[in-house]
Design a protein around this motif. Structure first.
Motif, PDB file in Angstrom:
ATOM      1  N   TYR B 283       0.845  -1.205   0.000  1.00  0.00           N
ATOM      2  CA  TYR B 283       0.000   0.000   0.000  1.00  0.00           C
ATOM      3  C   TYR B 283       0.878   1.252   0.000  1.00  0.00           C
ATOM      4  O   TYR B 283       0.556   2.246  -0.662  1.00  0.00           O
ATOM      5  N   ALA B 284       1.979   1.183   0.769  1.00  0.00           N
ATOM      6  CA  ALA B 284       2.875   2.334   0.833  1.00  0.00           C
ATOM      7  C   ALA B 284       3.476   2.601  -0.537  1.00  0.00           C
ATOM      8  O   ALA B 284       3.504   3.743  -1.012  1.00  0.00           O
ATOM      9  N   ALA B 287       0.947   4.012  -2.804  1.00  0.00           N
ATOM     10  CA  ALA B 287       0.617   5.404  -2.481  1.00  0.00           C
ATOM     11  C   ALA B 287       1.679   6.353  -3.031  1.00  0.00           C
ATOM     12  O   ALA B 287       1.411   7.528  -3.271  1.00  0.00           O
ATOM     13  N   GLY B 288       2.895   5.819  -3.208  1.00  0.00           N
ATOM     14  CA  GLY B 288       3.984   6.683  -3.643  1.00  0.00           C
ATOM     15  C   GLY B 288       3.823   7.188  -5.062  1.00  0.00           C
ATOM     16  O   GLY B 288       4.001   8.374  -5.331  1.00  0.00           O
ATOM     17  N   LEU B 297       4.495  13.417   4.337  1.00  0.00           N
ATOM     18  CA  LEU B 297       3.079  13.499   3.965  1.00  0.00           C
ATOM     19  C   LEU B 297       2.464  12.134   3.671  1.00  0.00           C
ATOM     20  O   LEU B 297       1.274  12.024   3.442  1.00  0.00           O
ATOM     21  N   HIS B 299       2.046   7.845   4.737  1.00  0.00           N
ATOM     22  CA  HIS B 299       1.662   7.148   5.967  1.00  0.00           C
ATOM     23  C   HIS B 299       2.386   5.812   6.086  1.00  0.00           C
ATOM     24  O   HIS B 299       1.740   4.775   6.242  1.00  0.00           O
ATOM     25  N   PRO B 300       3.720   5.831   5.996  1.00  0.00           N
ATOM     26  CA  PRO B 300       4.440   4.554   6.020  1.00  0.00           C
ATOM     27  C   PRO B 300       4.437   3.883   7.386  1.00  0.00           C
ATOM     28  O   PRO B 300       4.794   2.722   7.482  1.00  0.00           O
ATOM     29  N   PHE B 302       2.227   2.658   9.027  1.00  0.00           N
ATOM     30  CA  PHE B 302       1.352   1.486   9.148  1.00  0.00           C
ATOM     31  C   PHE B 302       2.153   0.198   9.045  1.00  0.00           C
ATOM     32  O   PHE B 302       1.690  -0.855   9.454  1.00  0.00           O
ATOM     33  N   GLU B 317       7.400   5.517  -0.613  1.00  0.00           N
ATOM     34  CA  GLU B 317       6.090   6.159  -0.530  1.00  0.00           C
ATOM     35  C   GLU B 317       6.230   7.676  -0.599  1.00  0.00           C
ATOM     36  O   GLU B 317       5.493   8.349  -1.307  1.00  0.00           O
TER      37      GLU B 317
END
Lengths: 468, 422
Positions: B283-284, B287-288, B297, B299-300, B302, B317
């Protein structure tokens, strides 16, 4: 020689690093969007600070974000319906179904909007773009009564509808959970044998018991199988082949017309009616009432379940006629069947989200509609008379409200999990119905003694709030 | 005057590296880096490191500069992810730089390492033994020795020792191994035997430690060295095949390896359980996108263990694919310069030592990044200089310090006209 080997090693590393770059390009750009869209990606829920609110019909807050924390002021009362939004466990209920509306506009791929957000972030503020508010049809007073009454029992569910529009006024499922402590409680909730996460009102499938006689009576009258004057003889049991059915709610009801058979809830008489209808007609009417077809609702909702037509033997058909056998229904769908009678033969399309309000301006309003018209207005009026008799002199006298004509039907659904499920399905006032209530209490006994008083209290609250 | 210019030129890469580092660290969250004087001390140590080099030789001053820039980036990332770890990481950086400086005089005489080649094997075995006796088990692998408040991961040092041994041994036997015909069992066994003891012992214990990442790293380093020394691809392929079999065996006998493989093949089938960490990394990465979310900014956080195993996902990310390319590029430059130091050596031992150290760094980067981006199952090794972890920092700073010492070339100082008049 050695240097050539070292330079080959250099080439190998160039190749390996290129493979890394290639794979990473694939992950981040090609597969990226579909990975990002996966339901458990906590980033969906992160836009929370600007996530829209979920509101009751009168503006009461059902869900809102305060200081980055999602709050559910009603707590367990509406937990399954409003749902939760968890960075770890995903989303459910309205939070899930209306996630797109609630979520602030995604600025990915919009450089100007992103710049705007960065500027806002640098100034220590969030940009103005917030998620839309979702306004439901829930009436907090009715909701409170329904949940409080149901919560006296271990497992129960109920729903209150406005039969004229299909608006869900209240809906509850017990046991419930506290969505405000969801992340902490989830592992326990998930393994709880009582399944508190399941919305029993929409997804709970139960044998409907005698409440299903509303369907059978309506269909039998509509198809001409019986008339209001047909008389039946109930000695307390009926033999179908080598199979004997007994009355379970009422005693042997003796010689009755259909109203009497309905009011005293004679299984034997309804077995005869159903057998007289025959499998083909019975199944044709199941389809006409939309039972078994996907239920058109804004949230996931199970539709009634029954065996395929070609596998049915008479004994099973007779049992389905009084809501037993392999037939299963959800409280929501039973409420819709009652609503059909209340509404003059037309089944309203149920809805719970009335409108979406973006930036204070209504952006989309749910139109009211109908799902089916399985019976005529005359038939509906006849069934209503029978339902009035249930409350006046039959098995459902506990649902009487002074000064209000209540129409209802009890159900006592035997099942393999213990004591019978207590059902009550009703509407009022009979001449211009404004509220339909369906209640089931699992393994609690007689519908007339356990479920009817709950439905009556909900009806009373609802009638004082819902006006003509 | 010339001396000053020359001296300035030597310091220039490090001065630039410190400037970039200062810029990077300026983005670290306020107060996450503890006392400001500690940062000043780090800068002074880095400068002292390169300033203290013999005047008569010319070294590749880009090597310490790259190490400093990469570790500053690492410190910035760790500070953004976990201020607590960042403060520890700063202390470890102090330790690393002090050790790199202190080891400098020894490293200039790196050829003496060849004479004590079996000492490195013994040292490795002792460290392994300590690990077996005092080791702490973390995530199914026994990797740590705990000494009071300090945790140490000995395999990071062992990886250097093994290269010291292999380079020295292969320098003596390479010709014979290269000449031996592949089908001549006796000729092969005679010289390969000791190698396999050194290698196999490490392997076996690594499998016992269940640290497959380090095992893979040592094996690939071994294979690379063997290839450079003998150009015998058959042995290299045989070695890799043996490892593949061992890995296959491990997969069926270590449930935790089994889980890692299952997570690798489909991280999203159990997104809340075994696949949680891996799917969070995906996901990270997703998101990148191309340009990243921007530093601070994303949310790594997680991702569990984001500051160690998954720091590369956090970096990707927030800095995006572009940033990832730059980082891979920096590592590629570092590996290339290290390999060049190897090639430039006059003798086989030094060539092997250089190539071996370069390879171990290169493979470590490949194995951890490849694991994070799902090229193969993740093995918990560090991303050199970036991941949080003292053992890794110390070992990699020592590696660079040694290679930097090896890069020394004698230069004849040009004399100024005044001094040459006589």
């Amino acid at each position: 020689m050695t240097n050539r080997a070292i330079s080959r090693l250099g080439t190998l590393f160039a190749l390996l690093f290129l493979i890394l770059a290639g794979r990473q390009t694939w992950v981040m750009l090609v597969a990226g969007p579909s990975i990002a869209a996966k339901p458990y990606n906590p980033r969906h829920a992160l836009l929370d600070a600007r996530r829209g609110r979920i509101l009751a019909s009168d503006g009461t807050v059902l869900a809102q974000t305060v200081d980055g924390v999602r709050e559910y002021p009603l707590g367990p009362s509406l937990a399954q319906t409003v749902g939760y939004v968890s960075t770890r466990y995903g989303e459910s209920g309205i939070e899930d179904a209306y996630d797109r509306a609630l979520t602030p506009p995604d600025t990915t791929g919009d450089p100007l909007a992103q710049l705007d957000e960065i500027v806002a972030a640098l100034r220590g503020k969030r940009s103005d773009a917030a998620g839309a508010d979702v306004v439901t049809t829930i009436v907090p007073a009715i909701q409170r009564t329904l949940y409080t009454e149901l919560a006296r029992h271990a497992r129960a569910a109920g729903v209150a509808l406005d039969p004229r529009t299909g608006a869900v006024l209240a809906i509850a499922s017990v046991p419930s959970f506290d969505p405000n402590a969801f992340d902490r409680e989830f592992p326990k909730l998930q393994s709880d044998p009582q399944s508190p996460l399941i919305d029993r009102a929409t997804d709970g499938l139960y044998p409907p018991g005698s409440t299903f006689k509303i369907f059978t009576a309506g269909s039998a009258l509509e198809s001409g199988t019986v008339t209001m004057h047909t008389r039946f003889q109930d000695p307390g049991y009926v033999r179908i082949g080598n199979f004997t059915l007994h009355d379970n709610e009422g005693e042997a009801t003796g010689n009755q017309d259909i109203t009497g058979a309905f009011a005293l809830s004679s299984n034997v008489d309804f077995a005869h009616i159903t057998l007289a209808m025959g499998t083909a007609t019975f199944y044709a009417y199941l389809a006409k009432w939309g039972i078994g077809a996907p239920l058109d609702f804004q949230l996931p909702a199970a539709s009634g379940r029954f065996p395929p037509q070609d596998s049915i033997v008479p004994g099973e058909l007779a049992q389905m006629g009084f809501g037993q056998g392999a037939l299963l229904m959800s409280p929501l769908q039973m409420a819709l069947i009652a609503a059909t009678v209340a509404n003059g033969g037309t089944m309203p399309r149920p809805y719970i989200v009335r409108q979406i309000v973006r930036g204070g301006v209504p952006a989309s309003v749910t139109p009211t509609g109908s799902l089916a018209s399985p019976i005529s207005a005359d038939t509906a009026a006849d069934v209503k008379k029978m339902m009035l008799a249930v409350v006046q002199r039959g098995t459902g006298t506990a649902a009487q409200i002074p000064g209000v004509a209540v129409a209802g039907k009890t159900g006592t659904a035997t099942n393999p999990h213990g004591a019978a499920h207590a059902w009550f399905v009703c509407f009022a006032p009979a001449d211009h119905p404004r509220v339909v209530v369906a209640v089931v209490v699992e393994n609690a006994g007689y519908g007339g003694t356990v479920a009817a008083p709950i439905a009556r209290d909900v009806l009373r609250t609802a009638l004082s709030v819902v006006k003509d | 005057m010339d001396a000053v210019v020359r001296y300035g030129r030597r310091l220039l890469p490090m001065v630039l590296a410190l400037a970039v580092s200062a810029l990077l660290l300026a983005y670290a969250p306020a107060k996450s880096l503890g006392a400001p004087w500690l940062l000043g001390l780090l800068g002074a140590l880095a400068l002292a490191w390169v300033a203290w080099q013999p005047a008569t030789t010319e070294r590749d001053n880009l090597l310490p500069a790259l190490a400093v820039v990469l570790s500053a980036l690492g410190l910035t990332l760790v500070a953004r992810l976990s201020p607590d770890l960042a403060r520890k990481q700063m202390l470890w950086l102090v330790v690393s730089l002090v050790l790199a400086i202190a080891a400098g005089p020894f490293f200039t005489h790196f050829r003496r390492f060849a004479a004590t080649k079996y000492l490195w094997v013994v040292a490795s075995l002792v460290l392994f033994a300590l690990l077996l006796i005092f080791g702490q088990q973390v995530n199914g692998a026994r990797l740590w020795i705990k000494l009071g408040p300090v945790q140490y991961e000995p395999v990071e040092l062992i990886k250097l020792f093994i290269v010291f041994f292999l380079a020295a041994y292969l320098a003596e036997t390479a010709d014979v191994i290269a000449a031996a015909r592949p089908w001549s069992v006796r000729a092969n066994l005679k010289y390969l035997g000791p190698l396999f003891i050194g290698w196999g012992a490490s392997m076996a214990i690594l499998v016992l430690q269940r640290d497959l990442g380090m095992a893979a790293l040592l094996l690939s380093t071994f294979a690379a060295l063997l290839y450079v020394a003998t150009r015998r691809l058959d042995i290299v392929i045989a070695g890799i095949a043996v490892f593949a079999l061992a890995a296959f065996w491990a997969m069926h006998h270590f449930p935790y390896v089994q889980t890692r493989v299952a997570v690798w093949t489909d991280p999203f089938s159990d997104p809340l359980g075994a696949g949680y960490q891996s799917s969070q990394a995906y996901y990270a990465l997703a998101a990148g996108g191309a340009f990243g979310t921007g530093f601070g900014l994303g949310h790594p956080t997680f991702i569990p263990d984001v500051a160690t195993d998954y720091i590369y996902a956090a970096f990707s990310e927030e800095f995006g694919l572009i940033g990832a390319f730059v980082l891979i590029g920096l590592f590629a430059v570092l590996v290339k310069r290290l390999l060049a130091v190897g090639s430039d050596q006059p003798d086989l031992y030094a060539k092997l030592l250089g190539a071996g150290l370069a390879a171990t760094l290169g493979f470590q980067v490949f194995i951890i990044i490849g694991g994070v981006i799902g090229l193969f199952p993740l093995t918990g090794i560090t991303l050199p200089f970036l991941s949080y972890g003292g053992s890794s920092l110390v070992a990699n700073f020592l590696l660079v310090a040694l290679m930097w010492a090896m890069s020394a070339r004698v230069c004849v100082p040009t004399r100024s006209p005044s001094s040459s008049s006589r």
